[in-house]
Design a protein around this motif. Sequence first.
Motif, mmCIF file in Angstrom:
data_model
loop_
_atom_site.group_PDB
_atom_site.id
_atom_site.type_symbol
_atom_site.label_atom_id
_atom_site.label_comp_id
_atom_site.label_asym_id
_atom_site.label_seq_id
_atom_site.Cartn_x
_atom_site.Cartn_y
_atom_site.Cartn_z
ATOM 1 N N ILE A 89 98.171 -12.818 -28.175
ATOM 2 C CA ILE A 89 97.566 -11.903 -27.212
ATOM 3 C C ILE A 89 97.650 -10.473 -27.743
ATOM 4 O O ILE A 89 98.748 -9.917 -27.909
ATOM 5 N N CYS A 90 96.505 -9.886 -27.984
ATOM 6 C CA CYS A 90 96.423 -8.532 -28.547
ATOM 7 C C CYS A 90 97.159 -7.538 -27.657
ATOM 8 O O CYS A 90 97.036 -7.576 -26.429
ATOM 9 N N THR A 91 97.932 -6.666 -28.295
ATOM 10 C CA THR A 91 98.719 -5.684 -27.543
ATOM 11 C C THR A 91 97.878 -4.512 -27.054
ATOM 12 O O THR A 91 98.393 -3.648 -26.356
ATOM 13 N N HIS A 92 96.597 -4.493 -27.394
ATOM 14 C CA HIS A 92 95.733 -3.415 -26.890
ATOM 15 C C HIS A 92 95.323 -3.692 -25.449
ATOM 16 O O HIS A 92 95.784 -3.003 -24.545
ATOM 17 N N GLN A 93 94.509 -4.724 -25.238
ATOM 18 C CA GLN A 93 94.068 -5.022 -23.869
ATOM 19 C C GLN A 93 94.044 -6.509 -23.569
ATOM 20 O O GLN A 93 93.392 -6.944 -22.634
ATOM 21 N N GLY A 94 94.742 -7.307 -24.372
ATOM 22 C CA GLY A 94 94.958 -8.693 -23.990
ATOM 23 C C GLY A 94 93.969 -9.735 -24.464
ATOM 24 O O GLY A 94 94.009 -10.865 -23.982
ATOM 25 N N CYS A 95 93.083 -9.423 -25.385
ATOM 26 C CA CYS A 95 92.204 -10.463 -25.937
ATOM 27 C C CYS A 95 93.015 -11.357 -26.876
ATOM 28 O O CYS A 95 94.138 -11.021 -27.243
ATOM 29 N N THR A 96 92.449 -12.475 -27.282
ATOM 30 C CA THR A 96 93.139 -13.407 -28.170
ATOM 31 C C THR A 96 92.725 -13.147 -29.611
ATOM 32 O O THR A 96 91.536 -13.192 -29.940
ATOM 33 N N VAL A 105 92.716 -10.901 -36.499
ATOM 34 C CA VAL A 105 91.687 -9.970 -36.071
ATOM 35 C C VAL A 105 91.398 -10.157 -34.585
ATOM 36 O O VAL A 105 91.236 -11.282 -34.114
ATOM 37 N N CYS A 106 91.336 -9.039 -33.877
ATOM 38 C CA CYS A 106 90.986 -9.074 -32.451
ATOM 39 C C CYS A 106 89.483 -8.885 -32.303
ATOM 40 O O CYS A 106 88.932 -7.893 -32.797
ATOM 41 N N PRO A 107 88.797 -9.812 -31.624
ATOM 42 C CA PRO A 107 87.339 -9.729 -31.504
ATOM 43 C C PRO A 107 86.870 -8.656 -30.521
ATOM 44 O O PRO A 107 85.696 -8.317 -30.515
ATOM 45 N N CYS A 108 87.761 -8.142 -29.687
ATOM 46 C CA CYS A 108 87.309 -7.228 -28.628
ATOM 47 C C CYS A 108 87.055 -5.803 -29.112
ATOM 48 O O CYS A 108 85.994 -5.246 -28.864
ATOM 49 N N HIS A 109 88.026 -5.201 -29.795
ATOM 50 C CA HIS A 109 87.864 -3.810 -30.220
ATOM 51 C C HIS A 109 88.232 -3.604 -31.681
ATOM 52 O O HIS A 109 88.397 -2.484 -32.130
ATOM 53 N N GLY A 110 88.454 -4.689 -32.411
ATOM 54 C CA GLY A 110 88.631 -4.585 -33.852
ATOM 55 C C GLY A 110 90.033 -4.345 -34.375
ATOM 56 O O GLY A 110 90.189 -4.052 -35.559
ATOM 57 N N SER A 111 91.051 -4.465 -33.560
ATOM 58 C CA SER A 111 92.405 -4.307 -34.095
ATOM 59 C C SER A 111 92.677 -5.396 -35.130
ATOM 60 O O SER A 111 92.187 -6.517 -35.015
ATOM 61 N N VAL A 112 93.479 -5.040 -36.128
ATOM 62 C CA VAL A 112 93.851 -5.990 -37.182
ATOM 63 C C VAL A 112 95.366 -5.976 -37.314
ATOM 64 O O VAL A 112 95.981 -4.906 -37.349
ATOM 65 N N GLY A 123 94.145 -0.039 -35.677
ATOM 66 C CA GLY A 123 94.064 0.066 -34.229
ATOM 67 C C GLY A 123 92.703 -0.326 -33.714
ATOM 68 O O GLY A 123 91.866 -0.760 -34.484
ATOM 69 N N PRO A 124 92.511 -0.166 -32.409
ATOM 70 C CA PRO A 124 93.262 0.691 -31.479
ATOM 71 C C PRO A 124 94.631 0.171 -31.022
ATOM 72 O O PRO A 124 95.383 0.934 -30.431
ATOM 73 N N ALA A 125 94.990 -1.060 -31.231
ATOM 74 C CA ALA A 125 96.337 -1.511 -30.832
ATOM 75 C C ALA A 125 97.362 -0.673 -31.585
ATOM 76 O O ALA A 125 97.144 -0.303 -32.750
HETATM 77 S S1 FES Z 1 92.036 -6.042 -26.916
HETATM 78 FE FE1 FES Z 1 92.395 -6.274 -29.039
HETATM 79 S S2 FES Z 1 91.622 -4.467 -29.910
HETATM 80 FE FE2 FES Z 1 91.308 -4.186 -27.789
#
Ligand code: FES
Length: 144
Positions: A89-96, A105-112, A123-125
């Motif tokens: 679970i991504c520490t930015h906003q909770g996507c997988t 890689v987070c598909p929502c906002h591109g965190s790696v 980031g953004p995480a």
């Molecule tokens: S929820 Fe993963 S980068 Fe925003």
Amino acid sequence: MTAELHSRRTVLTTGAAVAGAAVGAVALSACSSDDAKSGTAQAPIAAGTPLVALADVPVGQAKAAKAPDGSDVIVARTSESACAAFSAICTHQGCTVAPKGADLVCPCHGSVFNALTGEVKQGPANKPLPSVPVKVENGKVVAG
Ligand code: FES
């Protein structure tokens, strides 16, 4: 007289519209609040729960796995015989997050994230993925 009735009707109609808009705003903010909370709480995984076969994870890379409780985890193979695991679970906003070579890689906002350590590479995480304790038993990576 007609003008007075018309005026009265206008006031009642306008009042009803304002009340309806207020109810809509309350419902909308409740939905937003629930969405922000979802995905942040994750139940602990019971020790000894098998997550994945060690042979299925290439050395230096990671594989997505599902715990029996339905939570998403990432199992990383840090060497021939060692492994690590993280919450998916991504520490930015909770996507997988999903494994991609040596990255997650987070598909929502591109965190790696680094697939072997869970540290943020981009980031953004700004917080690492929480680690999940695991060990290798009989060729399987198990919670522990
Ligand atoms: S929820 Fe993963 S980068 Fe925003």
